[in-house]
Design a protein around this motif. Structure first.
Motif, PDB file in Angstrom:
ATOM      1  N   SER A  17       0.855  -1.187   0.000  1.00 36.28           N
ATOM      2  CA  SER A  17       0.000   0.000   0.000  1.00 36.28           C
ATOM      3  C   SER A  17       0.888   1.233   0.000  1.00 36.28           C
ATOM      4  O   SER A  17       1.349   1.686   1.052  1.00 36.28           O
ATOM      5  CB  SER A  17      -0.915   0.007   1.233  1.00 36.28           C
ATOM      6  N   PRO A  18       1.141   1.829  -1.163  1.00 38.98           N
ATOM      7  CA  PRO A  18       2.066   2.961  -1.242  1.00 38.98           C
ATOM      8  C   PRO A  18       1.457   4.323  -0.956  1.00 38.98           C
ATOM      9  O   PRO A  18       2.186   5.302  -0.827  1.00 38.98           O
ATOM     10  CB  PRO A  18       2.543   2.887  -2.700  1.00 38.98           C
ATOM     11  N   HIS A  19       0.116   4.383  -0.846  1.00 38.72           N
ATOM     12  CA  HIS A  19      -0.533   5.697  -0.811  1.00 38.72           C
ATOM     13  C   HIS A  19      -1.420   5.935   0.412  1.00 38.72           C
ATOM     14  O   HIS A  19      -2.174   6.904   0.421  1.00 38.72           O
ATOM     15  CB  HIS A  19      -1.390   5.888  -2.064  1.00 38.72           C
ATOM     16  N   GLY A  56      -0.089 -14.974   6.218  1.00 41.56           N
ATOM     17  CA  GLY A  56       1.187 -15.348   5.604  1.00 41.56           C
ATOM     18  C   GLY A  56       1.611 -14.481   4.437  1.00 41.56           C
ATOM     19  O   GLY A  56       2.666 -14.721   3.836  1.00 41.56           O
ATOM     20  N   ALA A  57       0.824 -13.459   4.106  1.00 38.40           N
ATOM     21  CA  ALA A  57       1.194 -12.568   3.006  1.00 38.40           C
ATOM     22  C   ALA A  57       2.285 -11.605   3.460  1.00 38.40           C
ATOM     23  O   ALA A  57       2.310 -11.165   4.612  1.00 38.40           O
ATOM     24  CB  ALA A  57      -0.016 -11.782   2.522  1.00 38.40           C
ATOM     25  N   HIS A  58       3.184 -11.269   2.552  1.00 37.02           N
ATOM     26  CA  HIS A  58       4.138 -10.190   2.793  1.00 37.02           C
ATOM     27  C   HIS A  58       3.371  -8.870   2.723  1.00 37.02           C
ATOM     28  O   HIS A  58       2.491  -8.704   1.867  1.00 37.02           O
ATOM     29  CB  HIS A  58       5.232 -10.185   1.734  1.00 37.02           C
ATOM     30  N   TRP A  59       3.726  -7.916   3.588  1.00 37.47           N
ATOM     31  CA  TRP A  59       3.012  -6.643   3.613  1.00 37.47           C
ATOM     32  C   TRP A  59       4.005  -5.491   3.669  1.00 37.47           C
ATOM     33  O   TRP A  59       4.897  -5.469   4.527  1.00 37.47           O
ATOM     34  CB  TRP A  59       2.077  -6.570   4.806  1.00 37.47           C
ATOM     35  N   ILE A  60       3.853  -4.514   2.759  1.00 38.31           N
ATOM     36  CA  ILE A  60       4.655  -3.293   2.762  1.00 38.31           C
ATOM     37  C   ILE A  60       3.705  -2.107   2.756  1.00 38.31           C
ATOM     38  O   ILE A  60       2.742  -2.075   1.984  1.00 38.31           O
ATOM     39  CB  ILE A  60       5.592  -3.211   1.538  1.00 38.31           C
ATOM     40  N   GLU A  61       3.986  -1.146   3.608  1.00 39.86           N
ATOM     41  CA  GLU A  61       3.098   0.011   3.751  1.00 39.86           C
ATOM     42  C   GLU A  61       3.922   1.288   3.892  1.00 39.86           C
ATOM     43  O   GLU A  61       4.865   1.340   4.689  1.00 39.86           O
ATOM     44  CB  GLU A  61       2.228  -0.186   4.989  1.00 39.86           C
ATOM     45  N   ALA A  62       3.579   2.300   3.120  1.00 42.15           N
ATOM     46  CA  ALA A  62       4.205   3.614   3.250  1.00 42.15           C
ATOM     47  C   ALA A  62       3.430   4.435   4.270  1.00 42.15           C
ATOM     48  O   ALA A  62       2.197   4.462   4.251  1.00 42.15           O
ATOM     49  CB  ALA A  62       4.225   4.328   1.910  1.00 42.15           C
ATOM     50  N   TYR A 139      11.229   2.178   0.234  1.00 47.58           N
ATOM     51  CA  TYR A 139       9.955   1.528  -0.096  1.00 47.58           C
ATOM     52  C   TYR A 139      10.151   0.533  -1.236  1.00 47.58           C
ATOM     53  O   TYR A 139       9.711  -0.631  -1.158  1.00 47.58           O
ATOM     54  CB  TYR A 139       8.890   2.565  -0.479  1.00 47.58           C
ATOM     55  N   HIS A 140      10.818   0.961  -2.281  1.00 46.96           N
ATOM     56  CA  HIS A 140      11.040   0.071  -3.414  1.00 46.96           C
ATOM     57  C   HIS A 140      11.947  -1.097  -3.037  1.00 46.96           C
ATOM     58  O   HIS A 140      11.754  -2.224  -3.520  1.00 46.96           O
ATOM     59  CB  HIS A 140      11.610   0.861  -4.595  1.00 46.96           C
ATOM     60  N   ALA A 141      12.909  -0.859  -2.178  1.00 45.93           N
ATOM     61  CA  ALA A 141      13.782  -1.946  -1.731  1.00 45.93           C
ATOM     62  C   ALA A 141      12.976  -3.004  -0.990  1.00 45.93           C
ATOM     63  O   ALA A 141      13.206  -4.211  -1.156  1.00 45.93           O
ATOM     64  CB  ALA A 141      14.893  -1.397  -0.841  1.00 45.93           C
ATOM     65  N   ALA A 142      12.005  -2.565  -0.174  1.00 43.67           N
ATOM     66  CA  ALA A 142      11.179  -3.512   0.573  1.00 43.67           C
ATOM     67  C   ALA A 142      10.285  -4.328  -0.363  1.00 43.67           C
ATOM     68  O   ALA A 142      10.134  -5.547  -0.191  1.00 43.67           O
ATOM     69  CB  ALA A 142      10.329  -2.768   1.599  1.00 43.67           C
TER      70      ALA A 142
END
Length: 281
Positions: A17-19, A56-62, A139-142
């Protein structure tokens, strides 16, 4: 100040979720009203998917707002008219990319979705570089790390880039101002970031739940699905837009009664994806 969260998972599914960030850094120094600027956020998207790491999902959040820096843009998508000095790095020349930049929606936003100026000042190269270094790059690295881990562990990766959209497109939000949006838009950049069979499975699942679903219009997917996908190598990325009218009041930003039902349906979608092997489609 925490600007990014990355929660590694153990499945082939990566959600980001980048936004949805609401942490406004002190060096933002915008001059438009905060209440107007906040409408740029993919408000509450992180809440809609907060069950995903537990499955079990990978999660990335800004946590930084997209109007401060849009992580779903390439670093070349910069509106140099914002700057008080020449930009030292390459800038995009692609007409499609430039159309978004001209709308004020490049890497650093110039205007709100309604076309109001965000700044009454010029930005320095140094502060834009700072935003790239502390927001865009980590963020992009994650996202890259999560997709690599998912692919290494399972032989394929399924990446869903999670967004929300207004019920009706604003004047400076897309190239289709005033368009009434579907409940969901599934985007794979015309089949280039995921095999169409996977995208159609997502469309079919949501349609069966009673939603009106559009495919690749008006949102095809942007930088995060473009950069990290390679369907031929079993790296699949889909951008998923949710109509905000389904779960929130767009004026007050408050959640509505539809939130719980929508979240239950999104959980069923995630559970379906967790069981999906694109190599078998």
């Amino acid at each position: 100040m925490q600007l990014i969260t990355y929660l590694p998972g153990n499945s082939a599914l990566v959600l980001d979720s980048p936004h949805s960030g609401v942490v406004y850094p002190p060096d933002f120094l915008y001059t438009c009203e905060t209440s107007i600027l906040r409408k740029a956020e993919d408000t509450h998207v992180e809440k809609l998917y907060d069950f995903a790491p537990g499955l079990g999902a990978h999660w990335i959040e800004a946590h930084f707002p997209r109007s401060y820096l849009d992580a779903n843009r390439n670093t070349t998508e910069l509106d140099v008219s914002l700057l008080d000095e020449p930009w030292p790095d390459p800038v995009a020349i692609d007409p499609v990319v430039l159309s978004k930049v001209r709308l004020g929606k490049g890497l650093i936003w110039r205007t709100t979705d309604d076309g109001l100026p965000i700044y009454q000042r010029s930005l320095s190269v140094e502060e834009v570089m700072h935003r790239i270094e502390h927001c865009w790059k980590p963020y992009h690295a994650a996202v890259a790390e999560a997709i690599d881990a998912a692919h290494a562990g399972h032989g394929y990766s399924l990446h869903v880039n999670c967004h929300s959209m207004p019920a009706i497109a604003s004047s400076h939000a897309t190239n289709f101002p005033g368009e009434k949006h579907a409940d969901f838009v599934v985007g794979d950049r015309d089949g280039s970031t995921a095999i169409p069979a996977l995208s159609q499975r997502v469309c079919a699942h949501l349609t069966a739940l009673g939603y009106r679903v559009a495919y690749n219009h008006p949102y095809k997917g942007v930088e995060l699905v473009r950069r990290y996908s390679d369907p031929a190598s079993q790296r699949h990325s889909i951008q998923l837009e949710i109509n905000r009218k389904l779960y929130m009041n767009e004026e007050t930003l408050e959640l509505t009664a539809g939130f719980d039902t929508l979240k239950t349906h999104l959980r069923s979608l995630v559970e379906m994806l967790l069981k999906t092997d694109p190599r078998q489609l």
